[in-house]
Design a protein around this motif. Structure first.
Motif, PDB file in Angstrom:
ATOM      1  N   SER A 272     -16.936 -45.766  28.701  1.00 52.16           N
ATOM      2  CA  SER A 272     -15.673 -45.085  29.025  1.00 52.16           C
ATOM      3  C   SER A 272     -15.781 -44.061  30.153  1.00 52.16           C
ATOM      4  N   TRP A 273     -17.026 -43.610  30.477  1.00 56.52           N
ATOM      5  CA  TRP A 273     -17.107 -42.394  31.286  1.00 56.52           C
ATOM      6  C   TRP A 273     -16.575 -42.523  32.718  1.00 56.52           C
ATOM      7  N   ASN A 274     -17.080 -43.496  33.486  1.00 60.77           N
ATOM      8  CA  ASN A 274     -16.803 -43.471  34.929  1.00 60.77           C
ATOM      9  C   ASN A 274     -15.313 -43.457  35.255  1.00 60.77           C
TER      10      ASN A 274
ATOM     11  N   ILE B 183     -18.345 -45.496  23.702  1.00 58.11           N
ATOM     12  CA  ILE B 183     -17.474 -44.320  23.827  1.00 58.11           C
ATOM     13  C   ILE B 183     -18.366 -43.169  24.267  1.00 58.11           C
ATOM     14  N   ASP B 184     -18.123 -42.683  25.450  1.00 65.36           N
ATOM     15  CA  ASP B 184     -18.961 -41.631  26.046  1.00 65.36           C
ATOM     16  C   ASP B 184     -18.424 -40.268  25.602  1.00 65.36           C
ATOM     17  N   ASP B 185     -18.675 -39.255  26.369  1.00 69.45           N
ATOM     18  CA  ASP B 185     -18.346 -37.874  25.994  1.00 69.45           C
ATOM     19  C   ASP B 185     -16.850 -37.678  25.708  1.00 69.45           C
ATOM     20  N   THR B 186     -16.573 -36.686  24.901  1.00 67.29           N
ATOM     21  CA  THR B 186     -15.253 -36.099  24.541  1.00 67.29           C
ATOM     22  C   THR B 186     -14.579 -36.761  23.335  1.00 67.29           C
TER      23      THR B 186
ATOM     24  N   LEU C 218     -21.966 -44.818  20.988  1.00 71.46           N
ATOM     25  CA  LEU C 218     -21.462 -43.447  20.889  1.00 71.46           C
ATOM     26  C   LEU C 218     -22.400 -42.501  21.636  1.00 71.46           C
ATOM     27  N   TYR C 219     -21.978 -41.271  21.822  1.00 72.59           N
ATOM     28  CA  TYR C 219     -22.627 -40.335  22.748  1.00 72.59           C
ATOM     29  C   TYR C 219     -22.774 -38.951  22.114  1.00 72.59           C
ATOM     30  N   SER C 220     -23.899 -38.296  22.384  1.00 73.10           N
ATOM     31  CA  SER C 220     -24.033 -36.876  22.041  1.00 73.10           C
ATOM     32  C   SER C 220     -25.091 -36.247  22.952  1.00 73.10           C
TER      33      SER C 220
ATOM     34  N   THR D 152     -22.123 -30.819  24.677  1.00 74.26           N
ATOM     35  CA  THR D 152     -22.268 -31.920  25.626  1.00 74.26           C
ATOM     36  C   THR D 152     -21.955 -31.406  27.023  1.00 74.26           C
ATOM     37  N   CYS D 153     -22.055 -32.301  28.001  1.00 73.05           N
ATOM     38  CA  CYS D 153     -21.773 -31.868  29.377  1.00 73.05           C
ATOM     39  C   CYS D 153     -20.318 -31.425  29.542  1.00 73.05           C
ATOM     40  N   GLU D 154     -19.415 -31.935  28.721  1.00 75.03           N
ATOM     41  CA  GLU D 154     -18.010 -31.524  28.815  1.00 75.03           C
ATOM     42  C   GLU D 154     -17.689 -30.376  27.860  1.00 75.03           C
ATOM     43  N   GLY D 155     -18.723 -29.835  27.207  1.00 77.77           N
ATOM     44  CA  GLY D 155     -18.490 -28.677  26.334  1.00 77.77           C
ATOM     45  C   GLY D 155     -18.083 -29.049  24.919  1.00 77.77           C
TER      46      GLY D 155
ATOM     47  N   PHE E  99     -26.664 -45.632  21.069  1.00 76.21           N
ATOM     48  CA  PHE E  99     -26.467 -44.188  21.103  1.00 76.21           C
ATOM     49  C   PHE E  99     -27.020 -43.605  22.403  1.00 76.21           C
ATOM     50  N   LYS E 100     -26.157 -42.931  23.152  1.00 78.40           N
ATOM     51  CA  LYS E 100     -26.549 -42.287  24.421  1.00 78.40           C
ATOM     52  C   LYS E 100     -26.722 -40.793  24.171  1.00 78.40           C
ATOM     53  N   TYR E 101     -27.876 -40.269  24.552  1.00 76.39           N
ATOM     54  CA  TYR E 101     -28.214 -38.879  24.239  1.00 76.39           C
ATOM     55  C   TYR E 101     -28.415 -38.143  25.555  1.00 76.39           C
ATOM     56  N   ASP E 102     -27.479 -37.254  25.875  1.00 76.56           N
ATOM     57  CA  ASP E 102     -27.325 -36.688  27.220  1.00 76.56           C
ATOM     58  C   ASP E 102     -27.814 -35.233  27.246  1.00 76.56           C
ATOM     59  N   TRP E 103     -28.801 -34.957  28.048  1.00 79.65           N
ATOM     60  CA  TRP E 103     -29.520 -33.671  28.084  1.00 79.65           C
ATOM     61  C   TRP E 103     -28.563 -32.474  28.193  1.00 79.65           C
TER      62      TRP E 103
ATOM     63  N   LEU F  28     -31.595 -42.914  26.720  1.00 79.53           N
ATOM     64  CA  LEU F  28     -31.957 -41.557  27.142  1.00 79.53           C
ATOM     65  C   LEU F  28     -31.207 -41.238  28.428  1.00 79.53           C
ATOM     66  N   CYS F  29     -30.440 -40.141  28.392  1.00 75.16           N
ATOM     67  CA  CYS F  29     -29.688 -39.757  29.586  1.00 75.16           C
ATOM     68  C   CYS F  29     -30.165 -38.380  29.993  1.00 75.16           C
ATOM     69  N   GLN F  30     -31.113 -38.340  30.898  1.00 70.99           N
ATOM     70  CA  GLN F  30     -31.601 -37.022  31.357  1.00 70.99           C
ATOM     71  C   GLN F  30     -31.923 -37.077  32.843  1.00 70.99           C
ATOM     72  N   TYR F  31     -31.170 -37.984  33.511  1.00 70.48           N
ATOM     73  CA  TYR F  31     -31.100 -37.999  34.981  1.00 70.48           C
ATOM     74  C   TYR F  31     -32.461 -38.226  35.630  1.00 70.48           C
ATOM     75  N   GLY F  32     -33.403 -38.856  34.898  1.00 69.58           N
ATOM     76  CA  GLY F  32     -34.718 -39.161  35.457  1.00 69.58           C
ATOM     77  C   GLY F  32     -35.647 -37.963  35.528  1.00 69.58           C
TER      78      GLY F  32
ATOM     79  N   TRP G 169     -33.510 -45.603  29.915  1.00 68.63           N
ATOM     80  CA  TRP G 169     -33.538 -44.196  30.342  1.00 68.63           C
ATOM     81  C   TRP G 169     -32.948 -44.130  31.727  1.00 68.63           C
ATOM     82  N   ARG G 170     -32.177 -43.075  31.937  1.00 66.72           N
ATOM     83  CA  ARG G 170     -31.607 -42.865  33.265  1.00 66.72           C
ATOM     84  C   ARG G 170     -32.730 -42.541  34.249  1.00 66.72           C
ATOM     85  N   THR G 171     -32.574 -43.056  35.469  1.00 67.49           N
ATOM     86  CA  THR G 171     -33.585 -42.841  36.498  1.00 67.49           C
ATOM     87  C   THR G 171     -33.120 -41.841  37.547  1.00 67.49           C
TER      88      THR G 171
ATOM     89  N   GLY H 215     -29.583 -38.969  38.942  1.00 64.29           N
ATOM     90  CA  GLY H 215     -28.363 -38.219  38.622  1.00 64.29           C
ATOM     91  C   GLY H 215     -27.174 -39.165  38.495  1.00 64.29           C
ATOM     92  N   ASP H 216     -26.002 -38.587  38.256  1.00 65.52           N
ATOM     93  CA  ASP H 216     -24.813 -39.413  38.004  1.00 65.52           C
ATOM     94  C   ASP H 216     -24.413 -40.224  39.236  1.00 65.52           C
ATOM     95  N   ILE H 217     -24.017 -41.447  38.978  1.00 65.07           N
ATOM     96  CA  ILE H 217     -23.430 -42.284  40.023  1.00 65.07           C
ATOM     97  C   ILE H 217     -22.024 -41.765  40.311  1.00 65.07           C
TER      98      ILE H 217
HETATM   99  C1  GLA Z   1     -23.374 -36.635  32.209  1.00 68.07           C
HETATM  100  C2  GLA Z   1     -23.861 -38.075  32.162  1.00 68.07           C
HETATM  101  C3  GLA Z   1     -22.695 -39.015  32.387  1.00 68.07           C
HETATM  102  C4  GLA Z   1     -21.627 -38.777  31.333  1.00 68.07           C
HETATM  103  C5  GLA Z   1     -21.205 -37.317  31.339  1.00 68.07           C
HETATM  104  C6  GLA Z   1     -20.304 -36.975  30.179  1.00 68.07           C
HETATM  105  O1  GLA Z   1     -22.942 -36.258  33.458  1.00 68.07           O
HETATM  106  O2  GLA Z   1     -24.860 -38.292  33.115  1.00 68.07           O
HETATM  107  O3  GLA Z   1     -23.126 -40.368  32.342  1.00 68.07           O
HETATM  108  O4  GLA Z   1     -22.132 -39.148  30.074  1.00 68.07           O
HETATM  109  O5  GLA Z   1     -22.336 -36.444  31.248  1.00 68.07           O
HETATM  110  O6  GLA Z   1     -20.000 -35.636  30.133  1.00 68.07           O
END
Ligand code: GLA
Length: 500
Positions: free
Chosen positions: A154-156, A189-192, A228-230, A236-239, A262-266, A300-304, A320-322, A324-326
Motif C-alpha cells: 500500500s505504501w508507494n 498493508i504498510d504503515d498507518t 502487515l507492518y510495524s 513507526t515512520c508515520e508516528g 511482516f515488514k519491520y521498519d527501523w 527487514l526494512c532498515q534501508y541497507g 532485507w532492504r538494500t 533508502g526509499d524509492i
Molecule cells: C519507511 C519505509 C517505507 C514505508 C514507510 C512507511 O520510509 O522505508 O517503505 O514503509 O516507512 O512509513
C-alpha cells in the motif's frame, strides 16, 4: 439564551497572550489524526516577545522550530520534519486557552492532527529506557520465500490514505487483472493501520481498518496472503504505534489475525538503539514471530544500514532492504536498482535483496523507464511488490507488470544471483543464470541518448550459435553467433534470454 451563547463564546475565546505569562515551557498533547490513531507529541517552547523558538517532538524525534510567532492568544509554529533540501515543514497552529493550548497540526500533506496540550516537565522528553537485547544466535532457514515474494504493497501510492475498502479493492483488482494468477499473491498493508493499545497492551487497528481479522479472512478467501507492518521503535515512520517492548505480544496478535508476511521498519528505533544493535533487534522479533508457530515471511526494512545483506539471513530475514526509499522517478529507481546489483550475490532462495516496492504505474516515469524498473528487479531476483493503484491502471502498466516472461526470470526456481557483466559510460550489462542452462541478460542504457550495446557469449562462459529471445518484444531472434548487439533507447532496456 443570549446570555448562555455569550458566556460560551467567552469561555472558548482565546485569552490574549498578554494575559498569559508566556507559553515558554514543555507542553504535552495527544494528537488525534482523525482515524483513531493517537500521536503523543510535545512542544518545548521559548517565547521572547512575539517570537517562539524551541522544538516540536513527536514519535520521539525532536523537530526544531524554524519559525514561530504568537500574537493575541494565537500562535503559529513551523518545524522541520526531517533534514532535506529544502526540508519538509510541519505546521502547528494554536490558540492559548487559559492553561491549555488548543492545536491543529499539519504533519505531512494529508495528515491533520488535533489536540489540547497541557504543561508538563522537561523529564517528559526523556527517551524510553533501552530494553535489553538477546544474545545473537543464527536462526535456521524458515523454509519460506523460495522465490522472491510477489504481491502489492500500500505504501508507494496510498501512504497514510490506505484503508479497508482500498485494500479490498486491490484484492479484487489483483484477481480481475490476472495478477494473482501471474504470482502476485501477497497483499501488504504498510504503515498507518495501527490504533492505540488496549488496557492489556494489545495493539488495535484504527478506524480505517474496522476489523483486521475480517479483512485478513477476506484476503485469504480470494487466494492471497496477508502482509502487515510495524517498527522495532516505539513509533513507526508515520508516528503510529510500533512494537517496542511489545514484540512477543504483537507477534501473537499478528498470528491470530492471520498475518503471513511482516515488514519491520527501523524508523525511530534509531533513537534508542545503535545501528550495531540491529541484528539483535531484528532477531528478537524473528524469534517472537517463530514462536507463534505461524509461518510468516520476515521483511527487514532498515534501508541497507549496517550491511544488512551480510546478516539478514542469520536473523531469519527472508528479505532485507538494500537502500533508502524509492521514489517515483528515474534517479531514485536507478540508484536503488543499480546499487543493489553491486551486492546481487547475496540473493539466494529464502533470502532476497530488496531495493524497495515497485513504482510501475504511479506516473512519475515513462513506460520505457518502468520496463527498465521491472527488468532490473527481475534480473536482481528482487521482490515484485506492485505499488500502484491496481483498480485504475492503464493497459501499458498492466503489460509491464504482467509480462510473464520477465516474471519468470524473477521467479526462476534456482534463485541464483545476478552478475554484472560490464559497466561503462552509463551502459550496464547484467546477467542471471536460470534453469535449463538458460541465461537472462539485461542491456541497460542509463545514459541520456540511445546507444549500441553488446554482450559476448564468452562473458557468460558460452560460445557458438545460441538461441536468443527478446522478452519485451516477445520475439525469438533466432540463433546468433558469438555476441549480441542492439541499439537500446535512453533509460531503456533490452532483456533477452540466451540458450543453446
Ligand atoms: C519507511 C519505509 C517505507 C514505508 C514507510 C512507511 O520510509 O522505508 O517503505 O514503509 O516507512 O512509513
Amino acid at each position: 439564551m443570549r446570555i448562555f451563547v455569550i458566556s460560551c463564546l467567552l469561555f472558548f475565546a482565546a485569552v490574549p497572550a498578554a494575559a498569559q505569562d508566556n507559553i515558554s515551557g514543555v507542553w504535552a498533547t495527544d494528537l488525534s489524526t482523525g482515524d483513531g490513531n493517537i500521536l503523543r507529541a510535545y512542544l518545548d517552547l521559548k517565547q521572547s516577545g512575539d517570537q517562539i523558538t524551541g522544538d516540536f517532538w513527536y514519535d520521539i524525534n525532536r523537530r526544531p522550530v524554524s519559525k514561530g510567532t504568537v500574537a493575541n492568544g494565537k500562535f503559529h509554529i513551523e518545524f522541520i520534519l526531517w533534514q532535506d533540501t529544502p526540508p519538509p515543514i510541519g505546521i502547528c497552529d494554536g490558540v492559548v486557552q487559559g492553561d491549555k493550548l488548543r492545536l491543529t497540526v499539519n504533519l505531512l500533506q494529508d495528515v491533520v492532527a488535533k489536540g489540547v496540550a497541557t504543561r508538563t516537565t522537561p523529564d517528559a522528553l526523556a527517551l524510553p529506557a533501552r530494553l535489553p537485547l538477546p544474545a545473537l544466535h543464527d536462526l535456521p532457514d524458515n523454509g519460506l520465500a523460495r522465490t522472491p515474494p510477489m504481491g502489492w504493497d500500500s505504501w508507494n501510492h496510498f501512504q497514510q490514505r490506505v484503508d479497508d475498502i482500498t485494500v479490498r479493492g486491490m484484492v479484487d483488482a489483483l484477481v480481475s487483472s490476472g495478477m494473482r494468477d501471474a504470482g502476485y499473491t501477497y497483499v501488504n498493508i504498510d504503515d498507518t493501520w495501527q490504533g492505540p493499545r488496549d488496557s492489556q497492551g494489545n495493539i488495535t487497528n484504527n478506524l480505517k481498518f474496522p476489523n483486521m481479522k475480517g479483512l485478513a479472512d477476506y484476503i485469504h478467501s480470494k487466494g492471497f496472503k496477508v502482509g502487515l507492518y510495524s517498527s522495532p521503535g516505539p513509533n513507526t515512520c508515520e508516528g503510529y504505534l510500533g512494537s517496542y517492548g511489545h514484540e512477543e505480544q504483537d507477534a501473537k496478535t499478528y498470528a491470530a489475525w492471520g498475518v503471513d508476511y511482516f515488514k519491520y521498519d527501523w524508523c525511530c528505533a534509531g533513537r534508542i538503539y545503535q545501528d550495531s544493535d540491529m541484528r539483535a533487534v531484528y532477531q528478537k522479533m524473528s524469534d517472537a514471530l517463530r514462536s507463534t508457530g505461524r509461518p510468516i515471511v520476515f521483511s527487514l526494512c532498515q534501508y541497507g544500514k549496517d550491511d544488512s545483506w551480510k546478516w539478514g539471513a542469520k536473523v531469519g530475514g527472508n528479505l532485507w532492504r538494500t537502500t533508502g526509499d524509492i521514489t517515483d522517478d528515474w534517479k531514485h529507481m536507478a540508484a536503488n536498482g543499480f546499487r543493489t546489483l553491486e551486492i546481487a550475490s547475496y540473493a539466494q532462495p529464502g533470502h532476497w535483496n530488496d531495493p524497495d516496492i515497485l513504482e510501475i504505474g504511479n506516473g512519475g516515469m515513462t513506460n520505457e523507464e518502468y520496463r527498465t524498473h521491472m527488468s532490473l528487479w527481475s534480473i536482481l531476483a528482487a521482490p515484485l511488490l506492485a505499488g500502484n493503484d491496481l483498480r485504475t491502471m492503464s493497459e501499458e502498466t498492466k503489460a509491464i507488470l504482467l509480462n510473464t516472461e520477465v516474471i519468470a526470470i524473477d521467479q526462476d526456481p534456482l534463485g541464483l544471483p545476478a552478475k554484472k557483466i560490464s559497466d561503462h559510460d552509463d551502459l550496464t550489462v547484467a546477467a542471471r543464470p536460470l534453469k535449463n542452462k538458460t541465461w537472462a541478460v539485461g542491456l541497460f542504457n542509463r545514459s541520456t541518448a540511445p546507444a549500441k550495446m553488446s554482450v559476448a557469449w564468452s562473458d557468460l562462459g558460452l560460445h557458438g550459435k545460441l538461441y536468443v529471445r527478446d522478452l519485451w518484444a516477445h520475439k525469438d531472434l533466432g540463433r546468433i553467433a558469438d555476441q549480441f548487439t542492439i541499439e537500446v533507447p535512453s533509460h531503456g532496456v533490452v532483456l533477452i534470454t540466451v540458450r543453446r
